[in-house]
Design an enzyme around this catalytic site. Structure first.
Site, mmCIF file in Angstrom:
data_model
loop_
_atom_site.group_PDB
_atom_site.id
_atom_site.type_symbol
_atom_site.label_atom_id
_atom_site.label_comp_id
_atom_site.label_asym_id
_atom_site.label_seq_id
_atom_site.Cartn_x
_atom_site.Cartn_y
_atom_site.Cartn_z
ATOM 1 C CB THR A 58 59.613 2.278 -11.593
ATOM 2 O OG1 THR A 58 59.675 0.935 -11.135
ATOM 3 C CG2 THR A 58 58.720 2.361 -12.797
ATOM 4 C CD GLU B 126 53.126 -4.725 22.686
ATOM 5 O OE1 GLU B 126 54.280 -4.282 22.503
ATOM 6 O OE2 GLU B 126 52.633 -5.626 21.978
HETATM 7 P P1 ADP Z 1 60.758 0.886 -7.279
HETATM 8 O O1 ADP Z 1 60.594 0.800 -8.754
HETATM 9 O O2 ADP Z 1 62.178 1.006 -6.850
HETATM 10 O O3 ADP Z 1 60.027 -0.151 -6.516
HETATM 11 P P2 ADP Z 1 59.258 3.254 -7.671
HETATM 12 O O4 ADP Z 1 60.105 3.972 -8.636
HETATM 13 O O5 ADP Z 1 58.087 2.531 -8.229
HETATM 14 O O6 ADP Z 1 60.116 2.266 -6.814
HETATM 15 O O7 ADP Z 1 58.808 4.276 -6.563
HETATM 16 C C1 ADP Z 1 57.491 4.341 -6.101
HETATM 17 C C2 ADP Z 1 57.121 5.757 -5.774
HETATM 18 O O8 ADP Z 1 57.886 6.210 -4.675
HETATM 19 C C3 ADP Z 1 57.415 6.712 -6.883
HETATM 20 O O9 ADP Z 1 56.348 6.800 -7.771
HETATM 21 C C4 ADP Z 1 57.634 8.012 -6.145
HETATM 22 O O10 ADP Z 1 56.412 8.638 -5.884
HETATM 23 C C5 ADP Z 1 58.223 7.577 -4.841
HETATM 24 N N1 ADP Z 1 59.685 7.691 -4.840
HETATM 25 C C6 ADP Z 1 60.565 6.695 -4.727
HETATM 26 N N2 ADP Z 1 61.830 7.148 -4.727
HETATM 27 C C7 ADP Z 1 61.753 8.467 -4.877
HETATM 28 C C8 ADP Z 1 62.719 9.509 -4.958
HETATM 29 N N3 ADP Z 1 64.037 9.257 -4.886
HETATM 30 N N4 ADP Z 1 62.268 10.773 -5.099
HETATM 31 C C9 ADP Z 1 60.951 11.027 -5.163
HETATM 32 N N5 ADP Z 1 59.996 10.098 -5.093
HETATM 33 C C10 ADP Z 1 60.375 8.826 -4.941
HETATM 34 ZN ZN ZN Z 2 55.765 -8.710 21.153
HETATM 35 MG MG MG Z 3 59.201 -0.464 -9.580
#
Ligand code: ADP
Ligand code: ZN
Ligand code: MG
Length: 631
Positions: free
Chosen positions: A212, A428
């Site tokens: 995203t 554990e």
């Molecule tokens: P996906 O859509 O792949 O599930 P998102 O784009 O929603 O993941 O990522 C969620 C959050 O994780 C983002 O808003 C950001 O804060 C963090 N994040 C994920 N990948 C990165 C990246 N490559 N660099 C910086 N932040 C990231």
């Molecule tokens: Zn266990």
């Molecule tokens: Mg996403």
């Protein structure tokens, strides 16, 4: 949200209507002759029932003349199925002897969206009327008009422009998307020389890897509008809504072009057709068909590019992936150690870090973490610091945050008896000692008998850095280590508990994979018998097994043999180390947790030192210093 207020009258109306409906139903439809359930069974035993009908949760009895005249009574059943089971023998006997003339179980009505149409129509009309009366002051009109409109988020949701700088450690992905940015900035340049820019690009990768974020960054870089919608928004109960939302989405985009349409979770709507489970898949097919039509329909000159994200590309309908549609895929993977460090840097920008914090160390000790996990880690640490009124975030905060993220928050308040604790400690310690004695297993990182999240205790091990390629031996030894908890219980408690069920699930899955997926057992040869993925989703549900019953039996046998072998192996290890195990258990009972270092010291018979507050990072620190920039 100001819109929410406008729904309150709507909700009140709905509640009122439901109340009136059910009241009216009771008054006119309900039977006056209600008797308690106990009397029902009694009537059967007294052979007073001539016939009966069970429908939904009500039973209607037609009684015999001597008792009560020709009369009917109804009563409600908690569970018709239980009634049927309880009474089965009696019913059969009475049926045969002719006491019971007939009976009928009306099968439970399956829920169909069409059943809702009539009440909805009535509700809708009443609402529409009330709405216009009440809301003529509000200028934005009737929200029902927006039914078929795409619920999109236009522009950048939180008002912050995202650029490629905000996406760290995804250099290849960014490079591929740069082309799209260039096209959106200057479409003529590309169309003039007849260059083909893909209509649709599919971002593929596990959740939280930044798909995203990347899509938003493309829009931010190109300075174009960003229309985002989630696949699940298309999937509605009402036929035709999804398709009209798709139409609307593309219309909106064309109006504001150049623009990016981003369809998140496209697998929710783009599943292989003809694969729906139960009802409602016609609707999905319509939506998908409309999407295909729209993607074919707009020309490249219109300056609209469709990005979509999924973590299940394998279940997408192949038509979606044909040329002219989502014909390009970009894999967005979990970041490597360098990527993780960069992501941590991005998210540390707005936080104050203590001088002691080494993001490099944190990056090293978080193999397998996604961008979202890392962002979450820093955030949790910041929360801990803030809660204790400290201005800067320390390595100790990060240590606590990492613990919390990998195992859930500590539940210190949970009352546990000494016996519970001892059982957990034995379990554990069994895992830990098995890991220690297995040459290919990753070393123990931390052992704890503090309940966290779902589990009573946990043993962490150092994850292998980024390497996803397991050998047969490694997999086998993982199974042995997973069984460690159960074996320790069996050996030293004389009884076994359900606490090992997750371990056993995982061990079984590993063993199955080894046998049937990776071709790692001699008897079955190097053949994969699994179609992969979860069998209950999408197309896989309907495909029959591609192997014979005989092979299925062999798979089961081999899995069992493998687990048995691992179990014996584990028992051998733990019997040989029984004394050490008891030492570890004693330590855990005293201190509740034990770091990897302390554990190793104990295993080697050295003196056990005090634990540091940054224990999860300590080993990575050393290696970070000694092999500084050698990545
Ligand atoms: P996906 O859509 O792949 O599930 P998102 O784009 O929603 O993941 O990522 C969620 C959050 O994780 C983002 O808003 C950001 O804060 C963090 N994040 C994920 N990948 C990165 C990246 N490559 N660099 C910086 N932040 C990231
Ligand atoms: Zn266990
Ligand atoms: Mg996403």
């Amino acid at each position: 949200m100001k819109n929410r207020n406008r729904f309150i009258p709507l909700i009140i109306y709905l509640v009122l209507l439901v109340v009136i409906f059910s009241w009216a139903n009771n008054l006119f439809g309900g039977d006056q002759n209600q008797i308690p359930y106990s009397q029902v069974t009694e009537l059967f035993r007294q052979e007073q029932v001539r016939k009966f009908v069970v429908k939904d949760q009500a039973i209607t009895l037609y009684l015999r003349a001597p008792y009560n005249g020709e009369t009917t009574v109804t009563t409600s059943l908690a569970d018709p199925e239980i009634f049927r089971l309880e009474m089965n023998d009696l019913l059969q006997a009475q049926k045969e002897s002719g006491v019971l003339e007939s009976y009928h179980f009306v099968p439970e009505k399956s829920y169909s969206p069409y059943d809702l149409i009539l009440p909805l129509l009535v509700v809708g009309l009443v609402l529409l009327f009330a709405w216009t009366m009440l809301m003529n002051r509000a200028n934005s009109g009737n929200p029902l008009n927006n039914f078929g409109k795409a619920r999109t988020v236009l522009g950048v949701p939180d008002g912050k422009k995202v650029t490629f700088d905000d996406v760290a450690g995804a250099d290849e992905e960014k490079e591929e998307l740069q082309e799209v940015v260039d096209f959106l900035k200057n479409p003529e340049k590309f169309t003039e020389i007849g260059a083909r820019i893909p209509h649709g690009i599919l971002l593929v990768g596990p959740p939280g890897t930044g798909k995203t974020l990347l899509a938003r960054a493309v829009a931010g870089e190109a300075g174009v509008q960003f229309l985002s919608i989630s696949g699940s928004d298309f999937v509605e109960m009402y036929v035709g809504v999804g398709a009209s939302r798709v139409r609307d989405l593309f219309e909106q985009a064309k109006k504001i072009a150049p623009a990016i349409i981003f369809i998140d979770e496209i697998d929710a709507v783009g599943r292989k057709r003809g694969s729906g489970l139960g009802g409602g898949h016609d609707e999905k097919e319509q939506t998908l068909n409309q999407m295909l039509v729209e993607m074919d329909g707009f020309s490249r000159t219109e300056g609209v590019i469709v990005l979509a994200a999924t973590n299940r590309p394998d279940i997408l309908d192949p038509a979606l992936l044909r040329p002219g549609r989502f014909d390009r895929q970009i894999q967005v993977g979990r970041p490597d150690v360098k990527g993780r460090e960069e992501i941590l840097k991005v998210h540390a920008r707005d936080k104050k870090l203590d001088a002691s914090v080494s993001l490099k160390t944190v990056a090293r000790s978080t193999a397998g973490f996604t961008g979202a996990d890392l962002s979450n880690l820093l955030n949790e640490a910041a929360i801990t610091a803030a809660r204790e009124n400290r201005p800067v975030l320390t390595m100790e905060d990060l240590n606590e945050a990492l613990m919390k993220i990998t195992a859930g928050p500590a539940k210190k308040s949970r009352v546990q008896t000494r016996k519970d604790l001892k059982e957990t400690a034995i379990h554990e310690a069994g895992h830990a000692i098995a890991m220690y004695c297995l040459p290919t297993h990753d070393p123990v990182r931390h052992i704890s008998i503090i309940p966290r999240g779902q589990s009573l205790g946990a043993t962490w091990y150092l994850p292998q850095d980024d390497s996803a390629n397991l050998t047969r031996n490694q997999m086998y030894e993982q199974i042995v280590a997973l069984l460690g908890g159960r074996v320790a219980e069996a050996l030293f408690l004389g009884d076994i508990s359900v606490g090992a069920s997750n371990d056993i699930d995982r061990a079984t899955k590993l063993a199955r994979d080894m046998v049937a997926r990776y071709g790692m057992c001699e008897k079955l040869g190097t053949v994969s018998y699994l179609d992969g993925g979860e069998v209950f989703i999408g197309r896989d549900y309907q495909t029959t097994k591609s192997y014979s019953e005989k092979v299925a039996g062999t798979i089961d046998d081999e899995v069992k043999a493998l687990i048995d072998k691992a179990y014996d192996h584990c028992r051998q290890i733990l019997t040989d180390n029984a004394e050490k195990l008891h030492q570890v258990v004693q330590f855990l009972l005293d201190k509740e947790s034990m770091t990897g270092e302390q554990f190793e010291e104990m295993m080697k018979g050295e003196e056990v030192t005090e634990a540091s507050a940054t224990a999860l990072f300590d080993r990575f620190q050393e290696s970070a210093e000694s092999t500084d920039d050698s990545e």
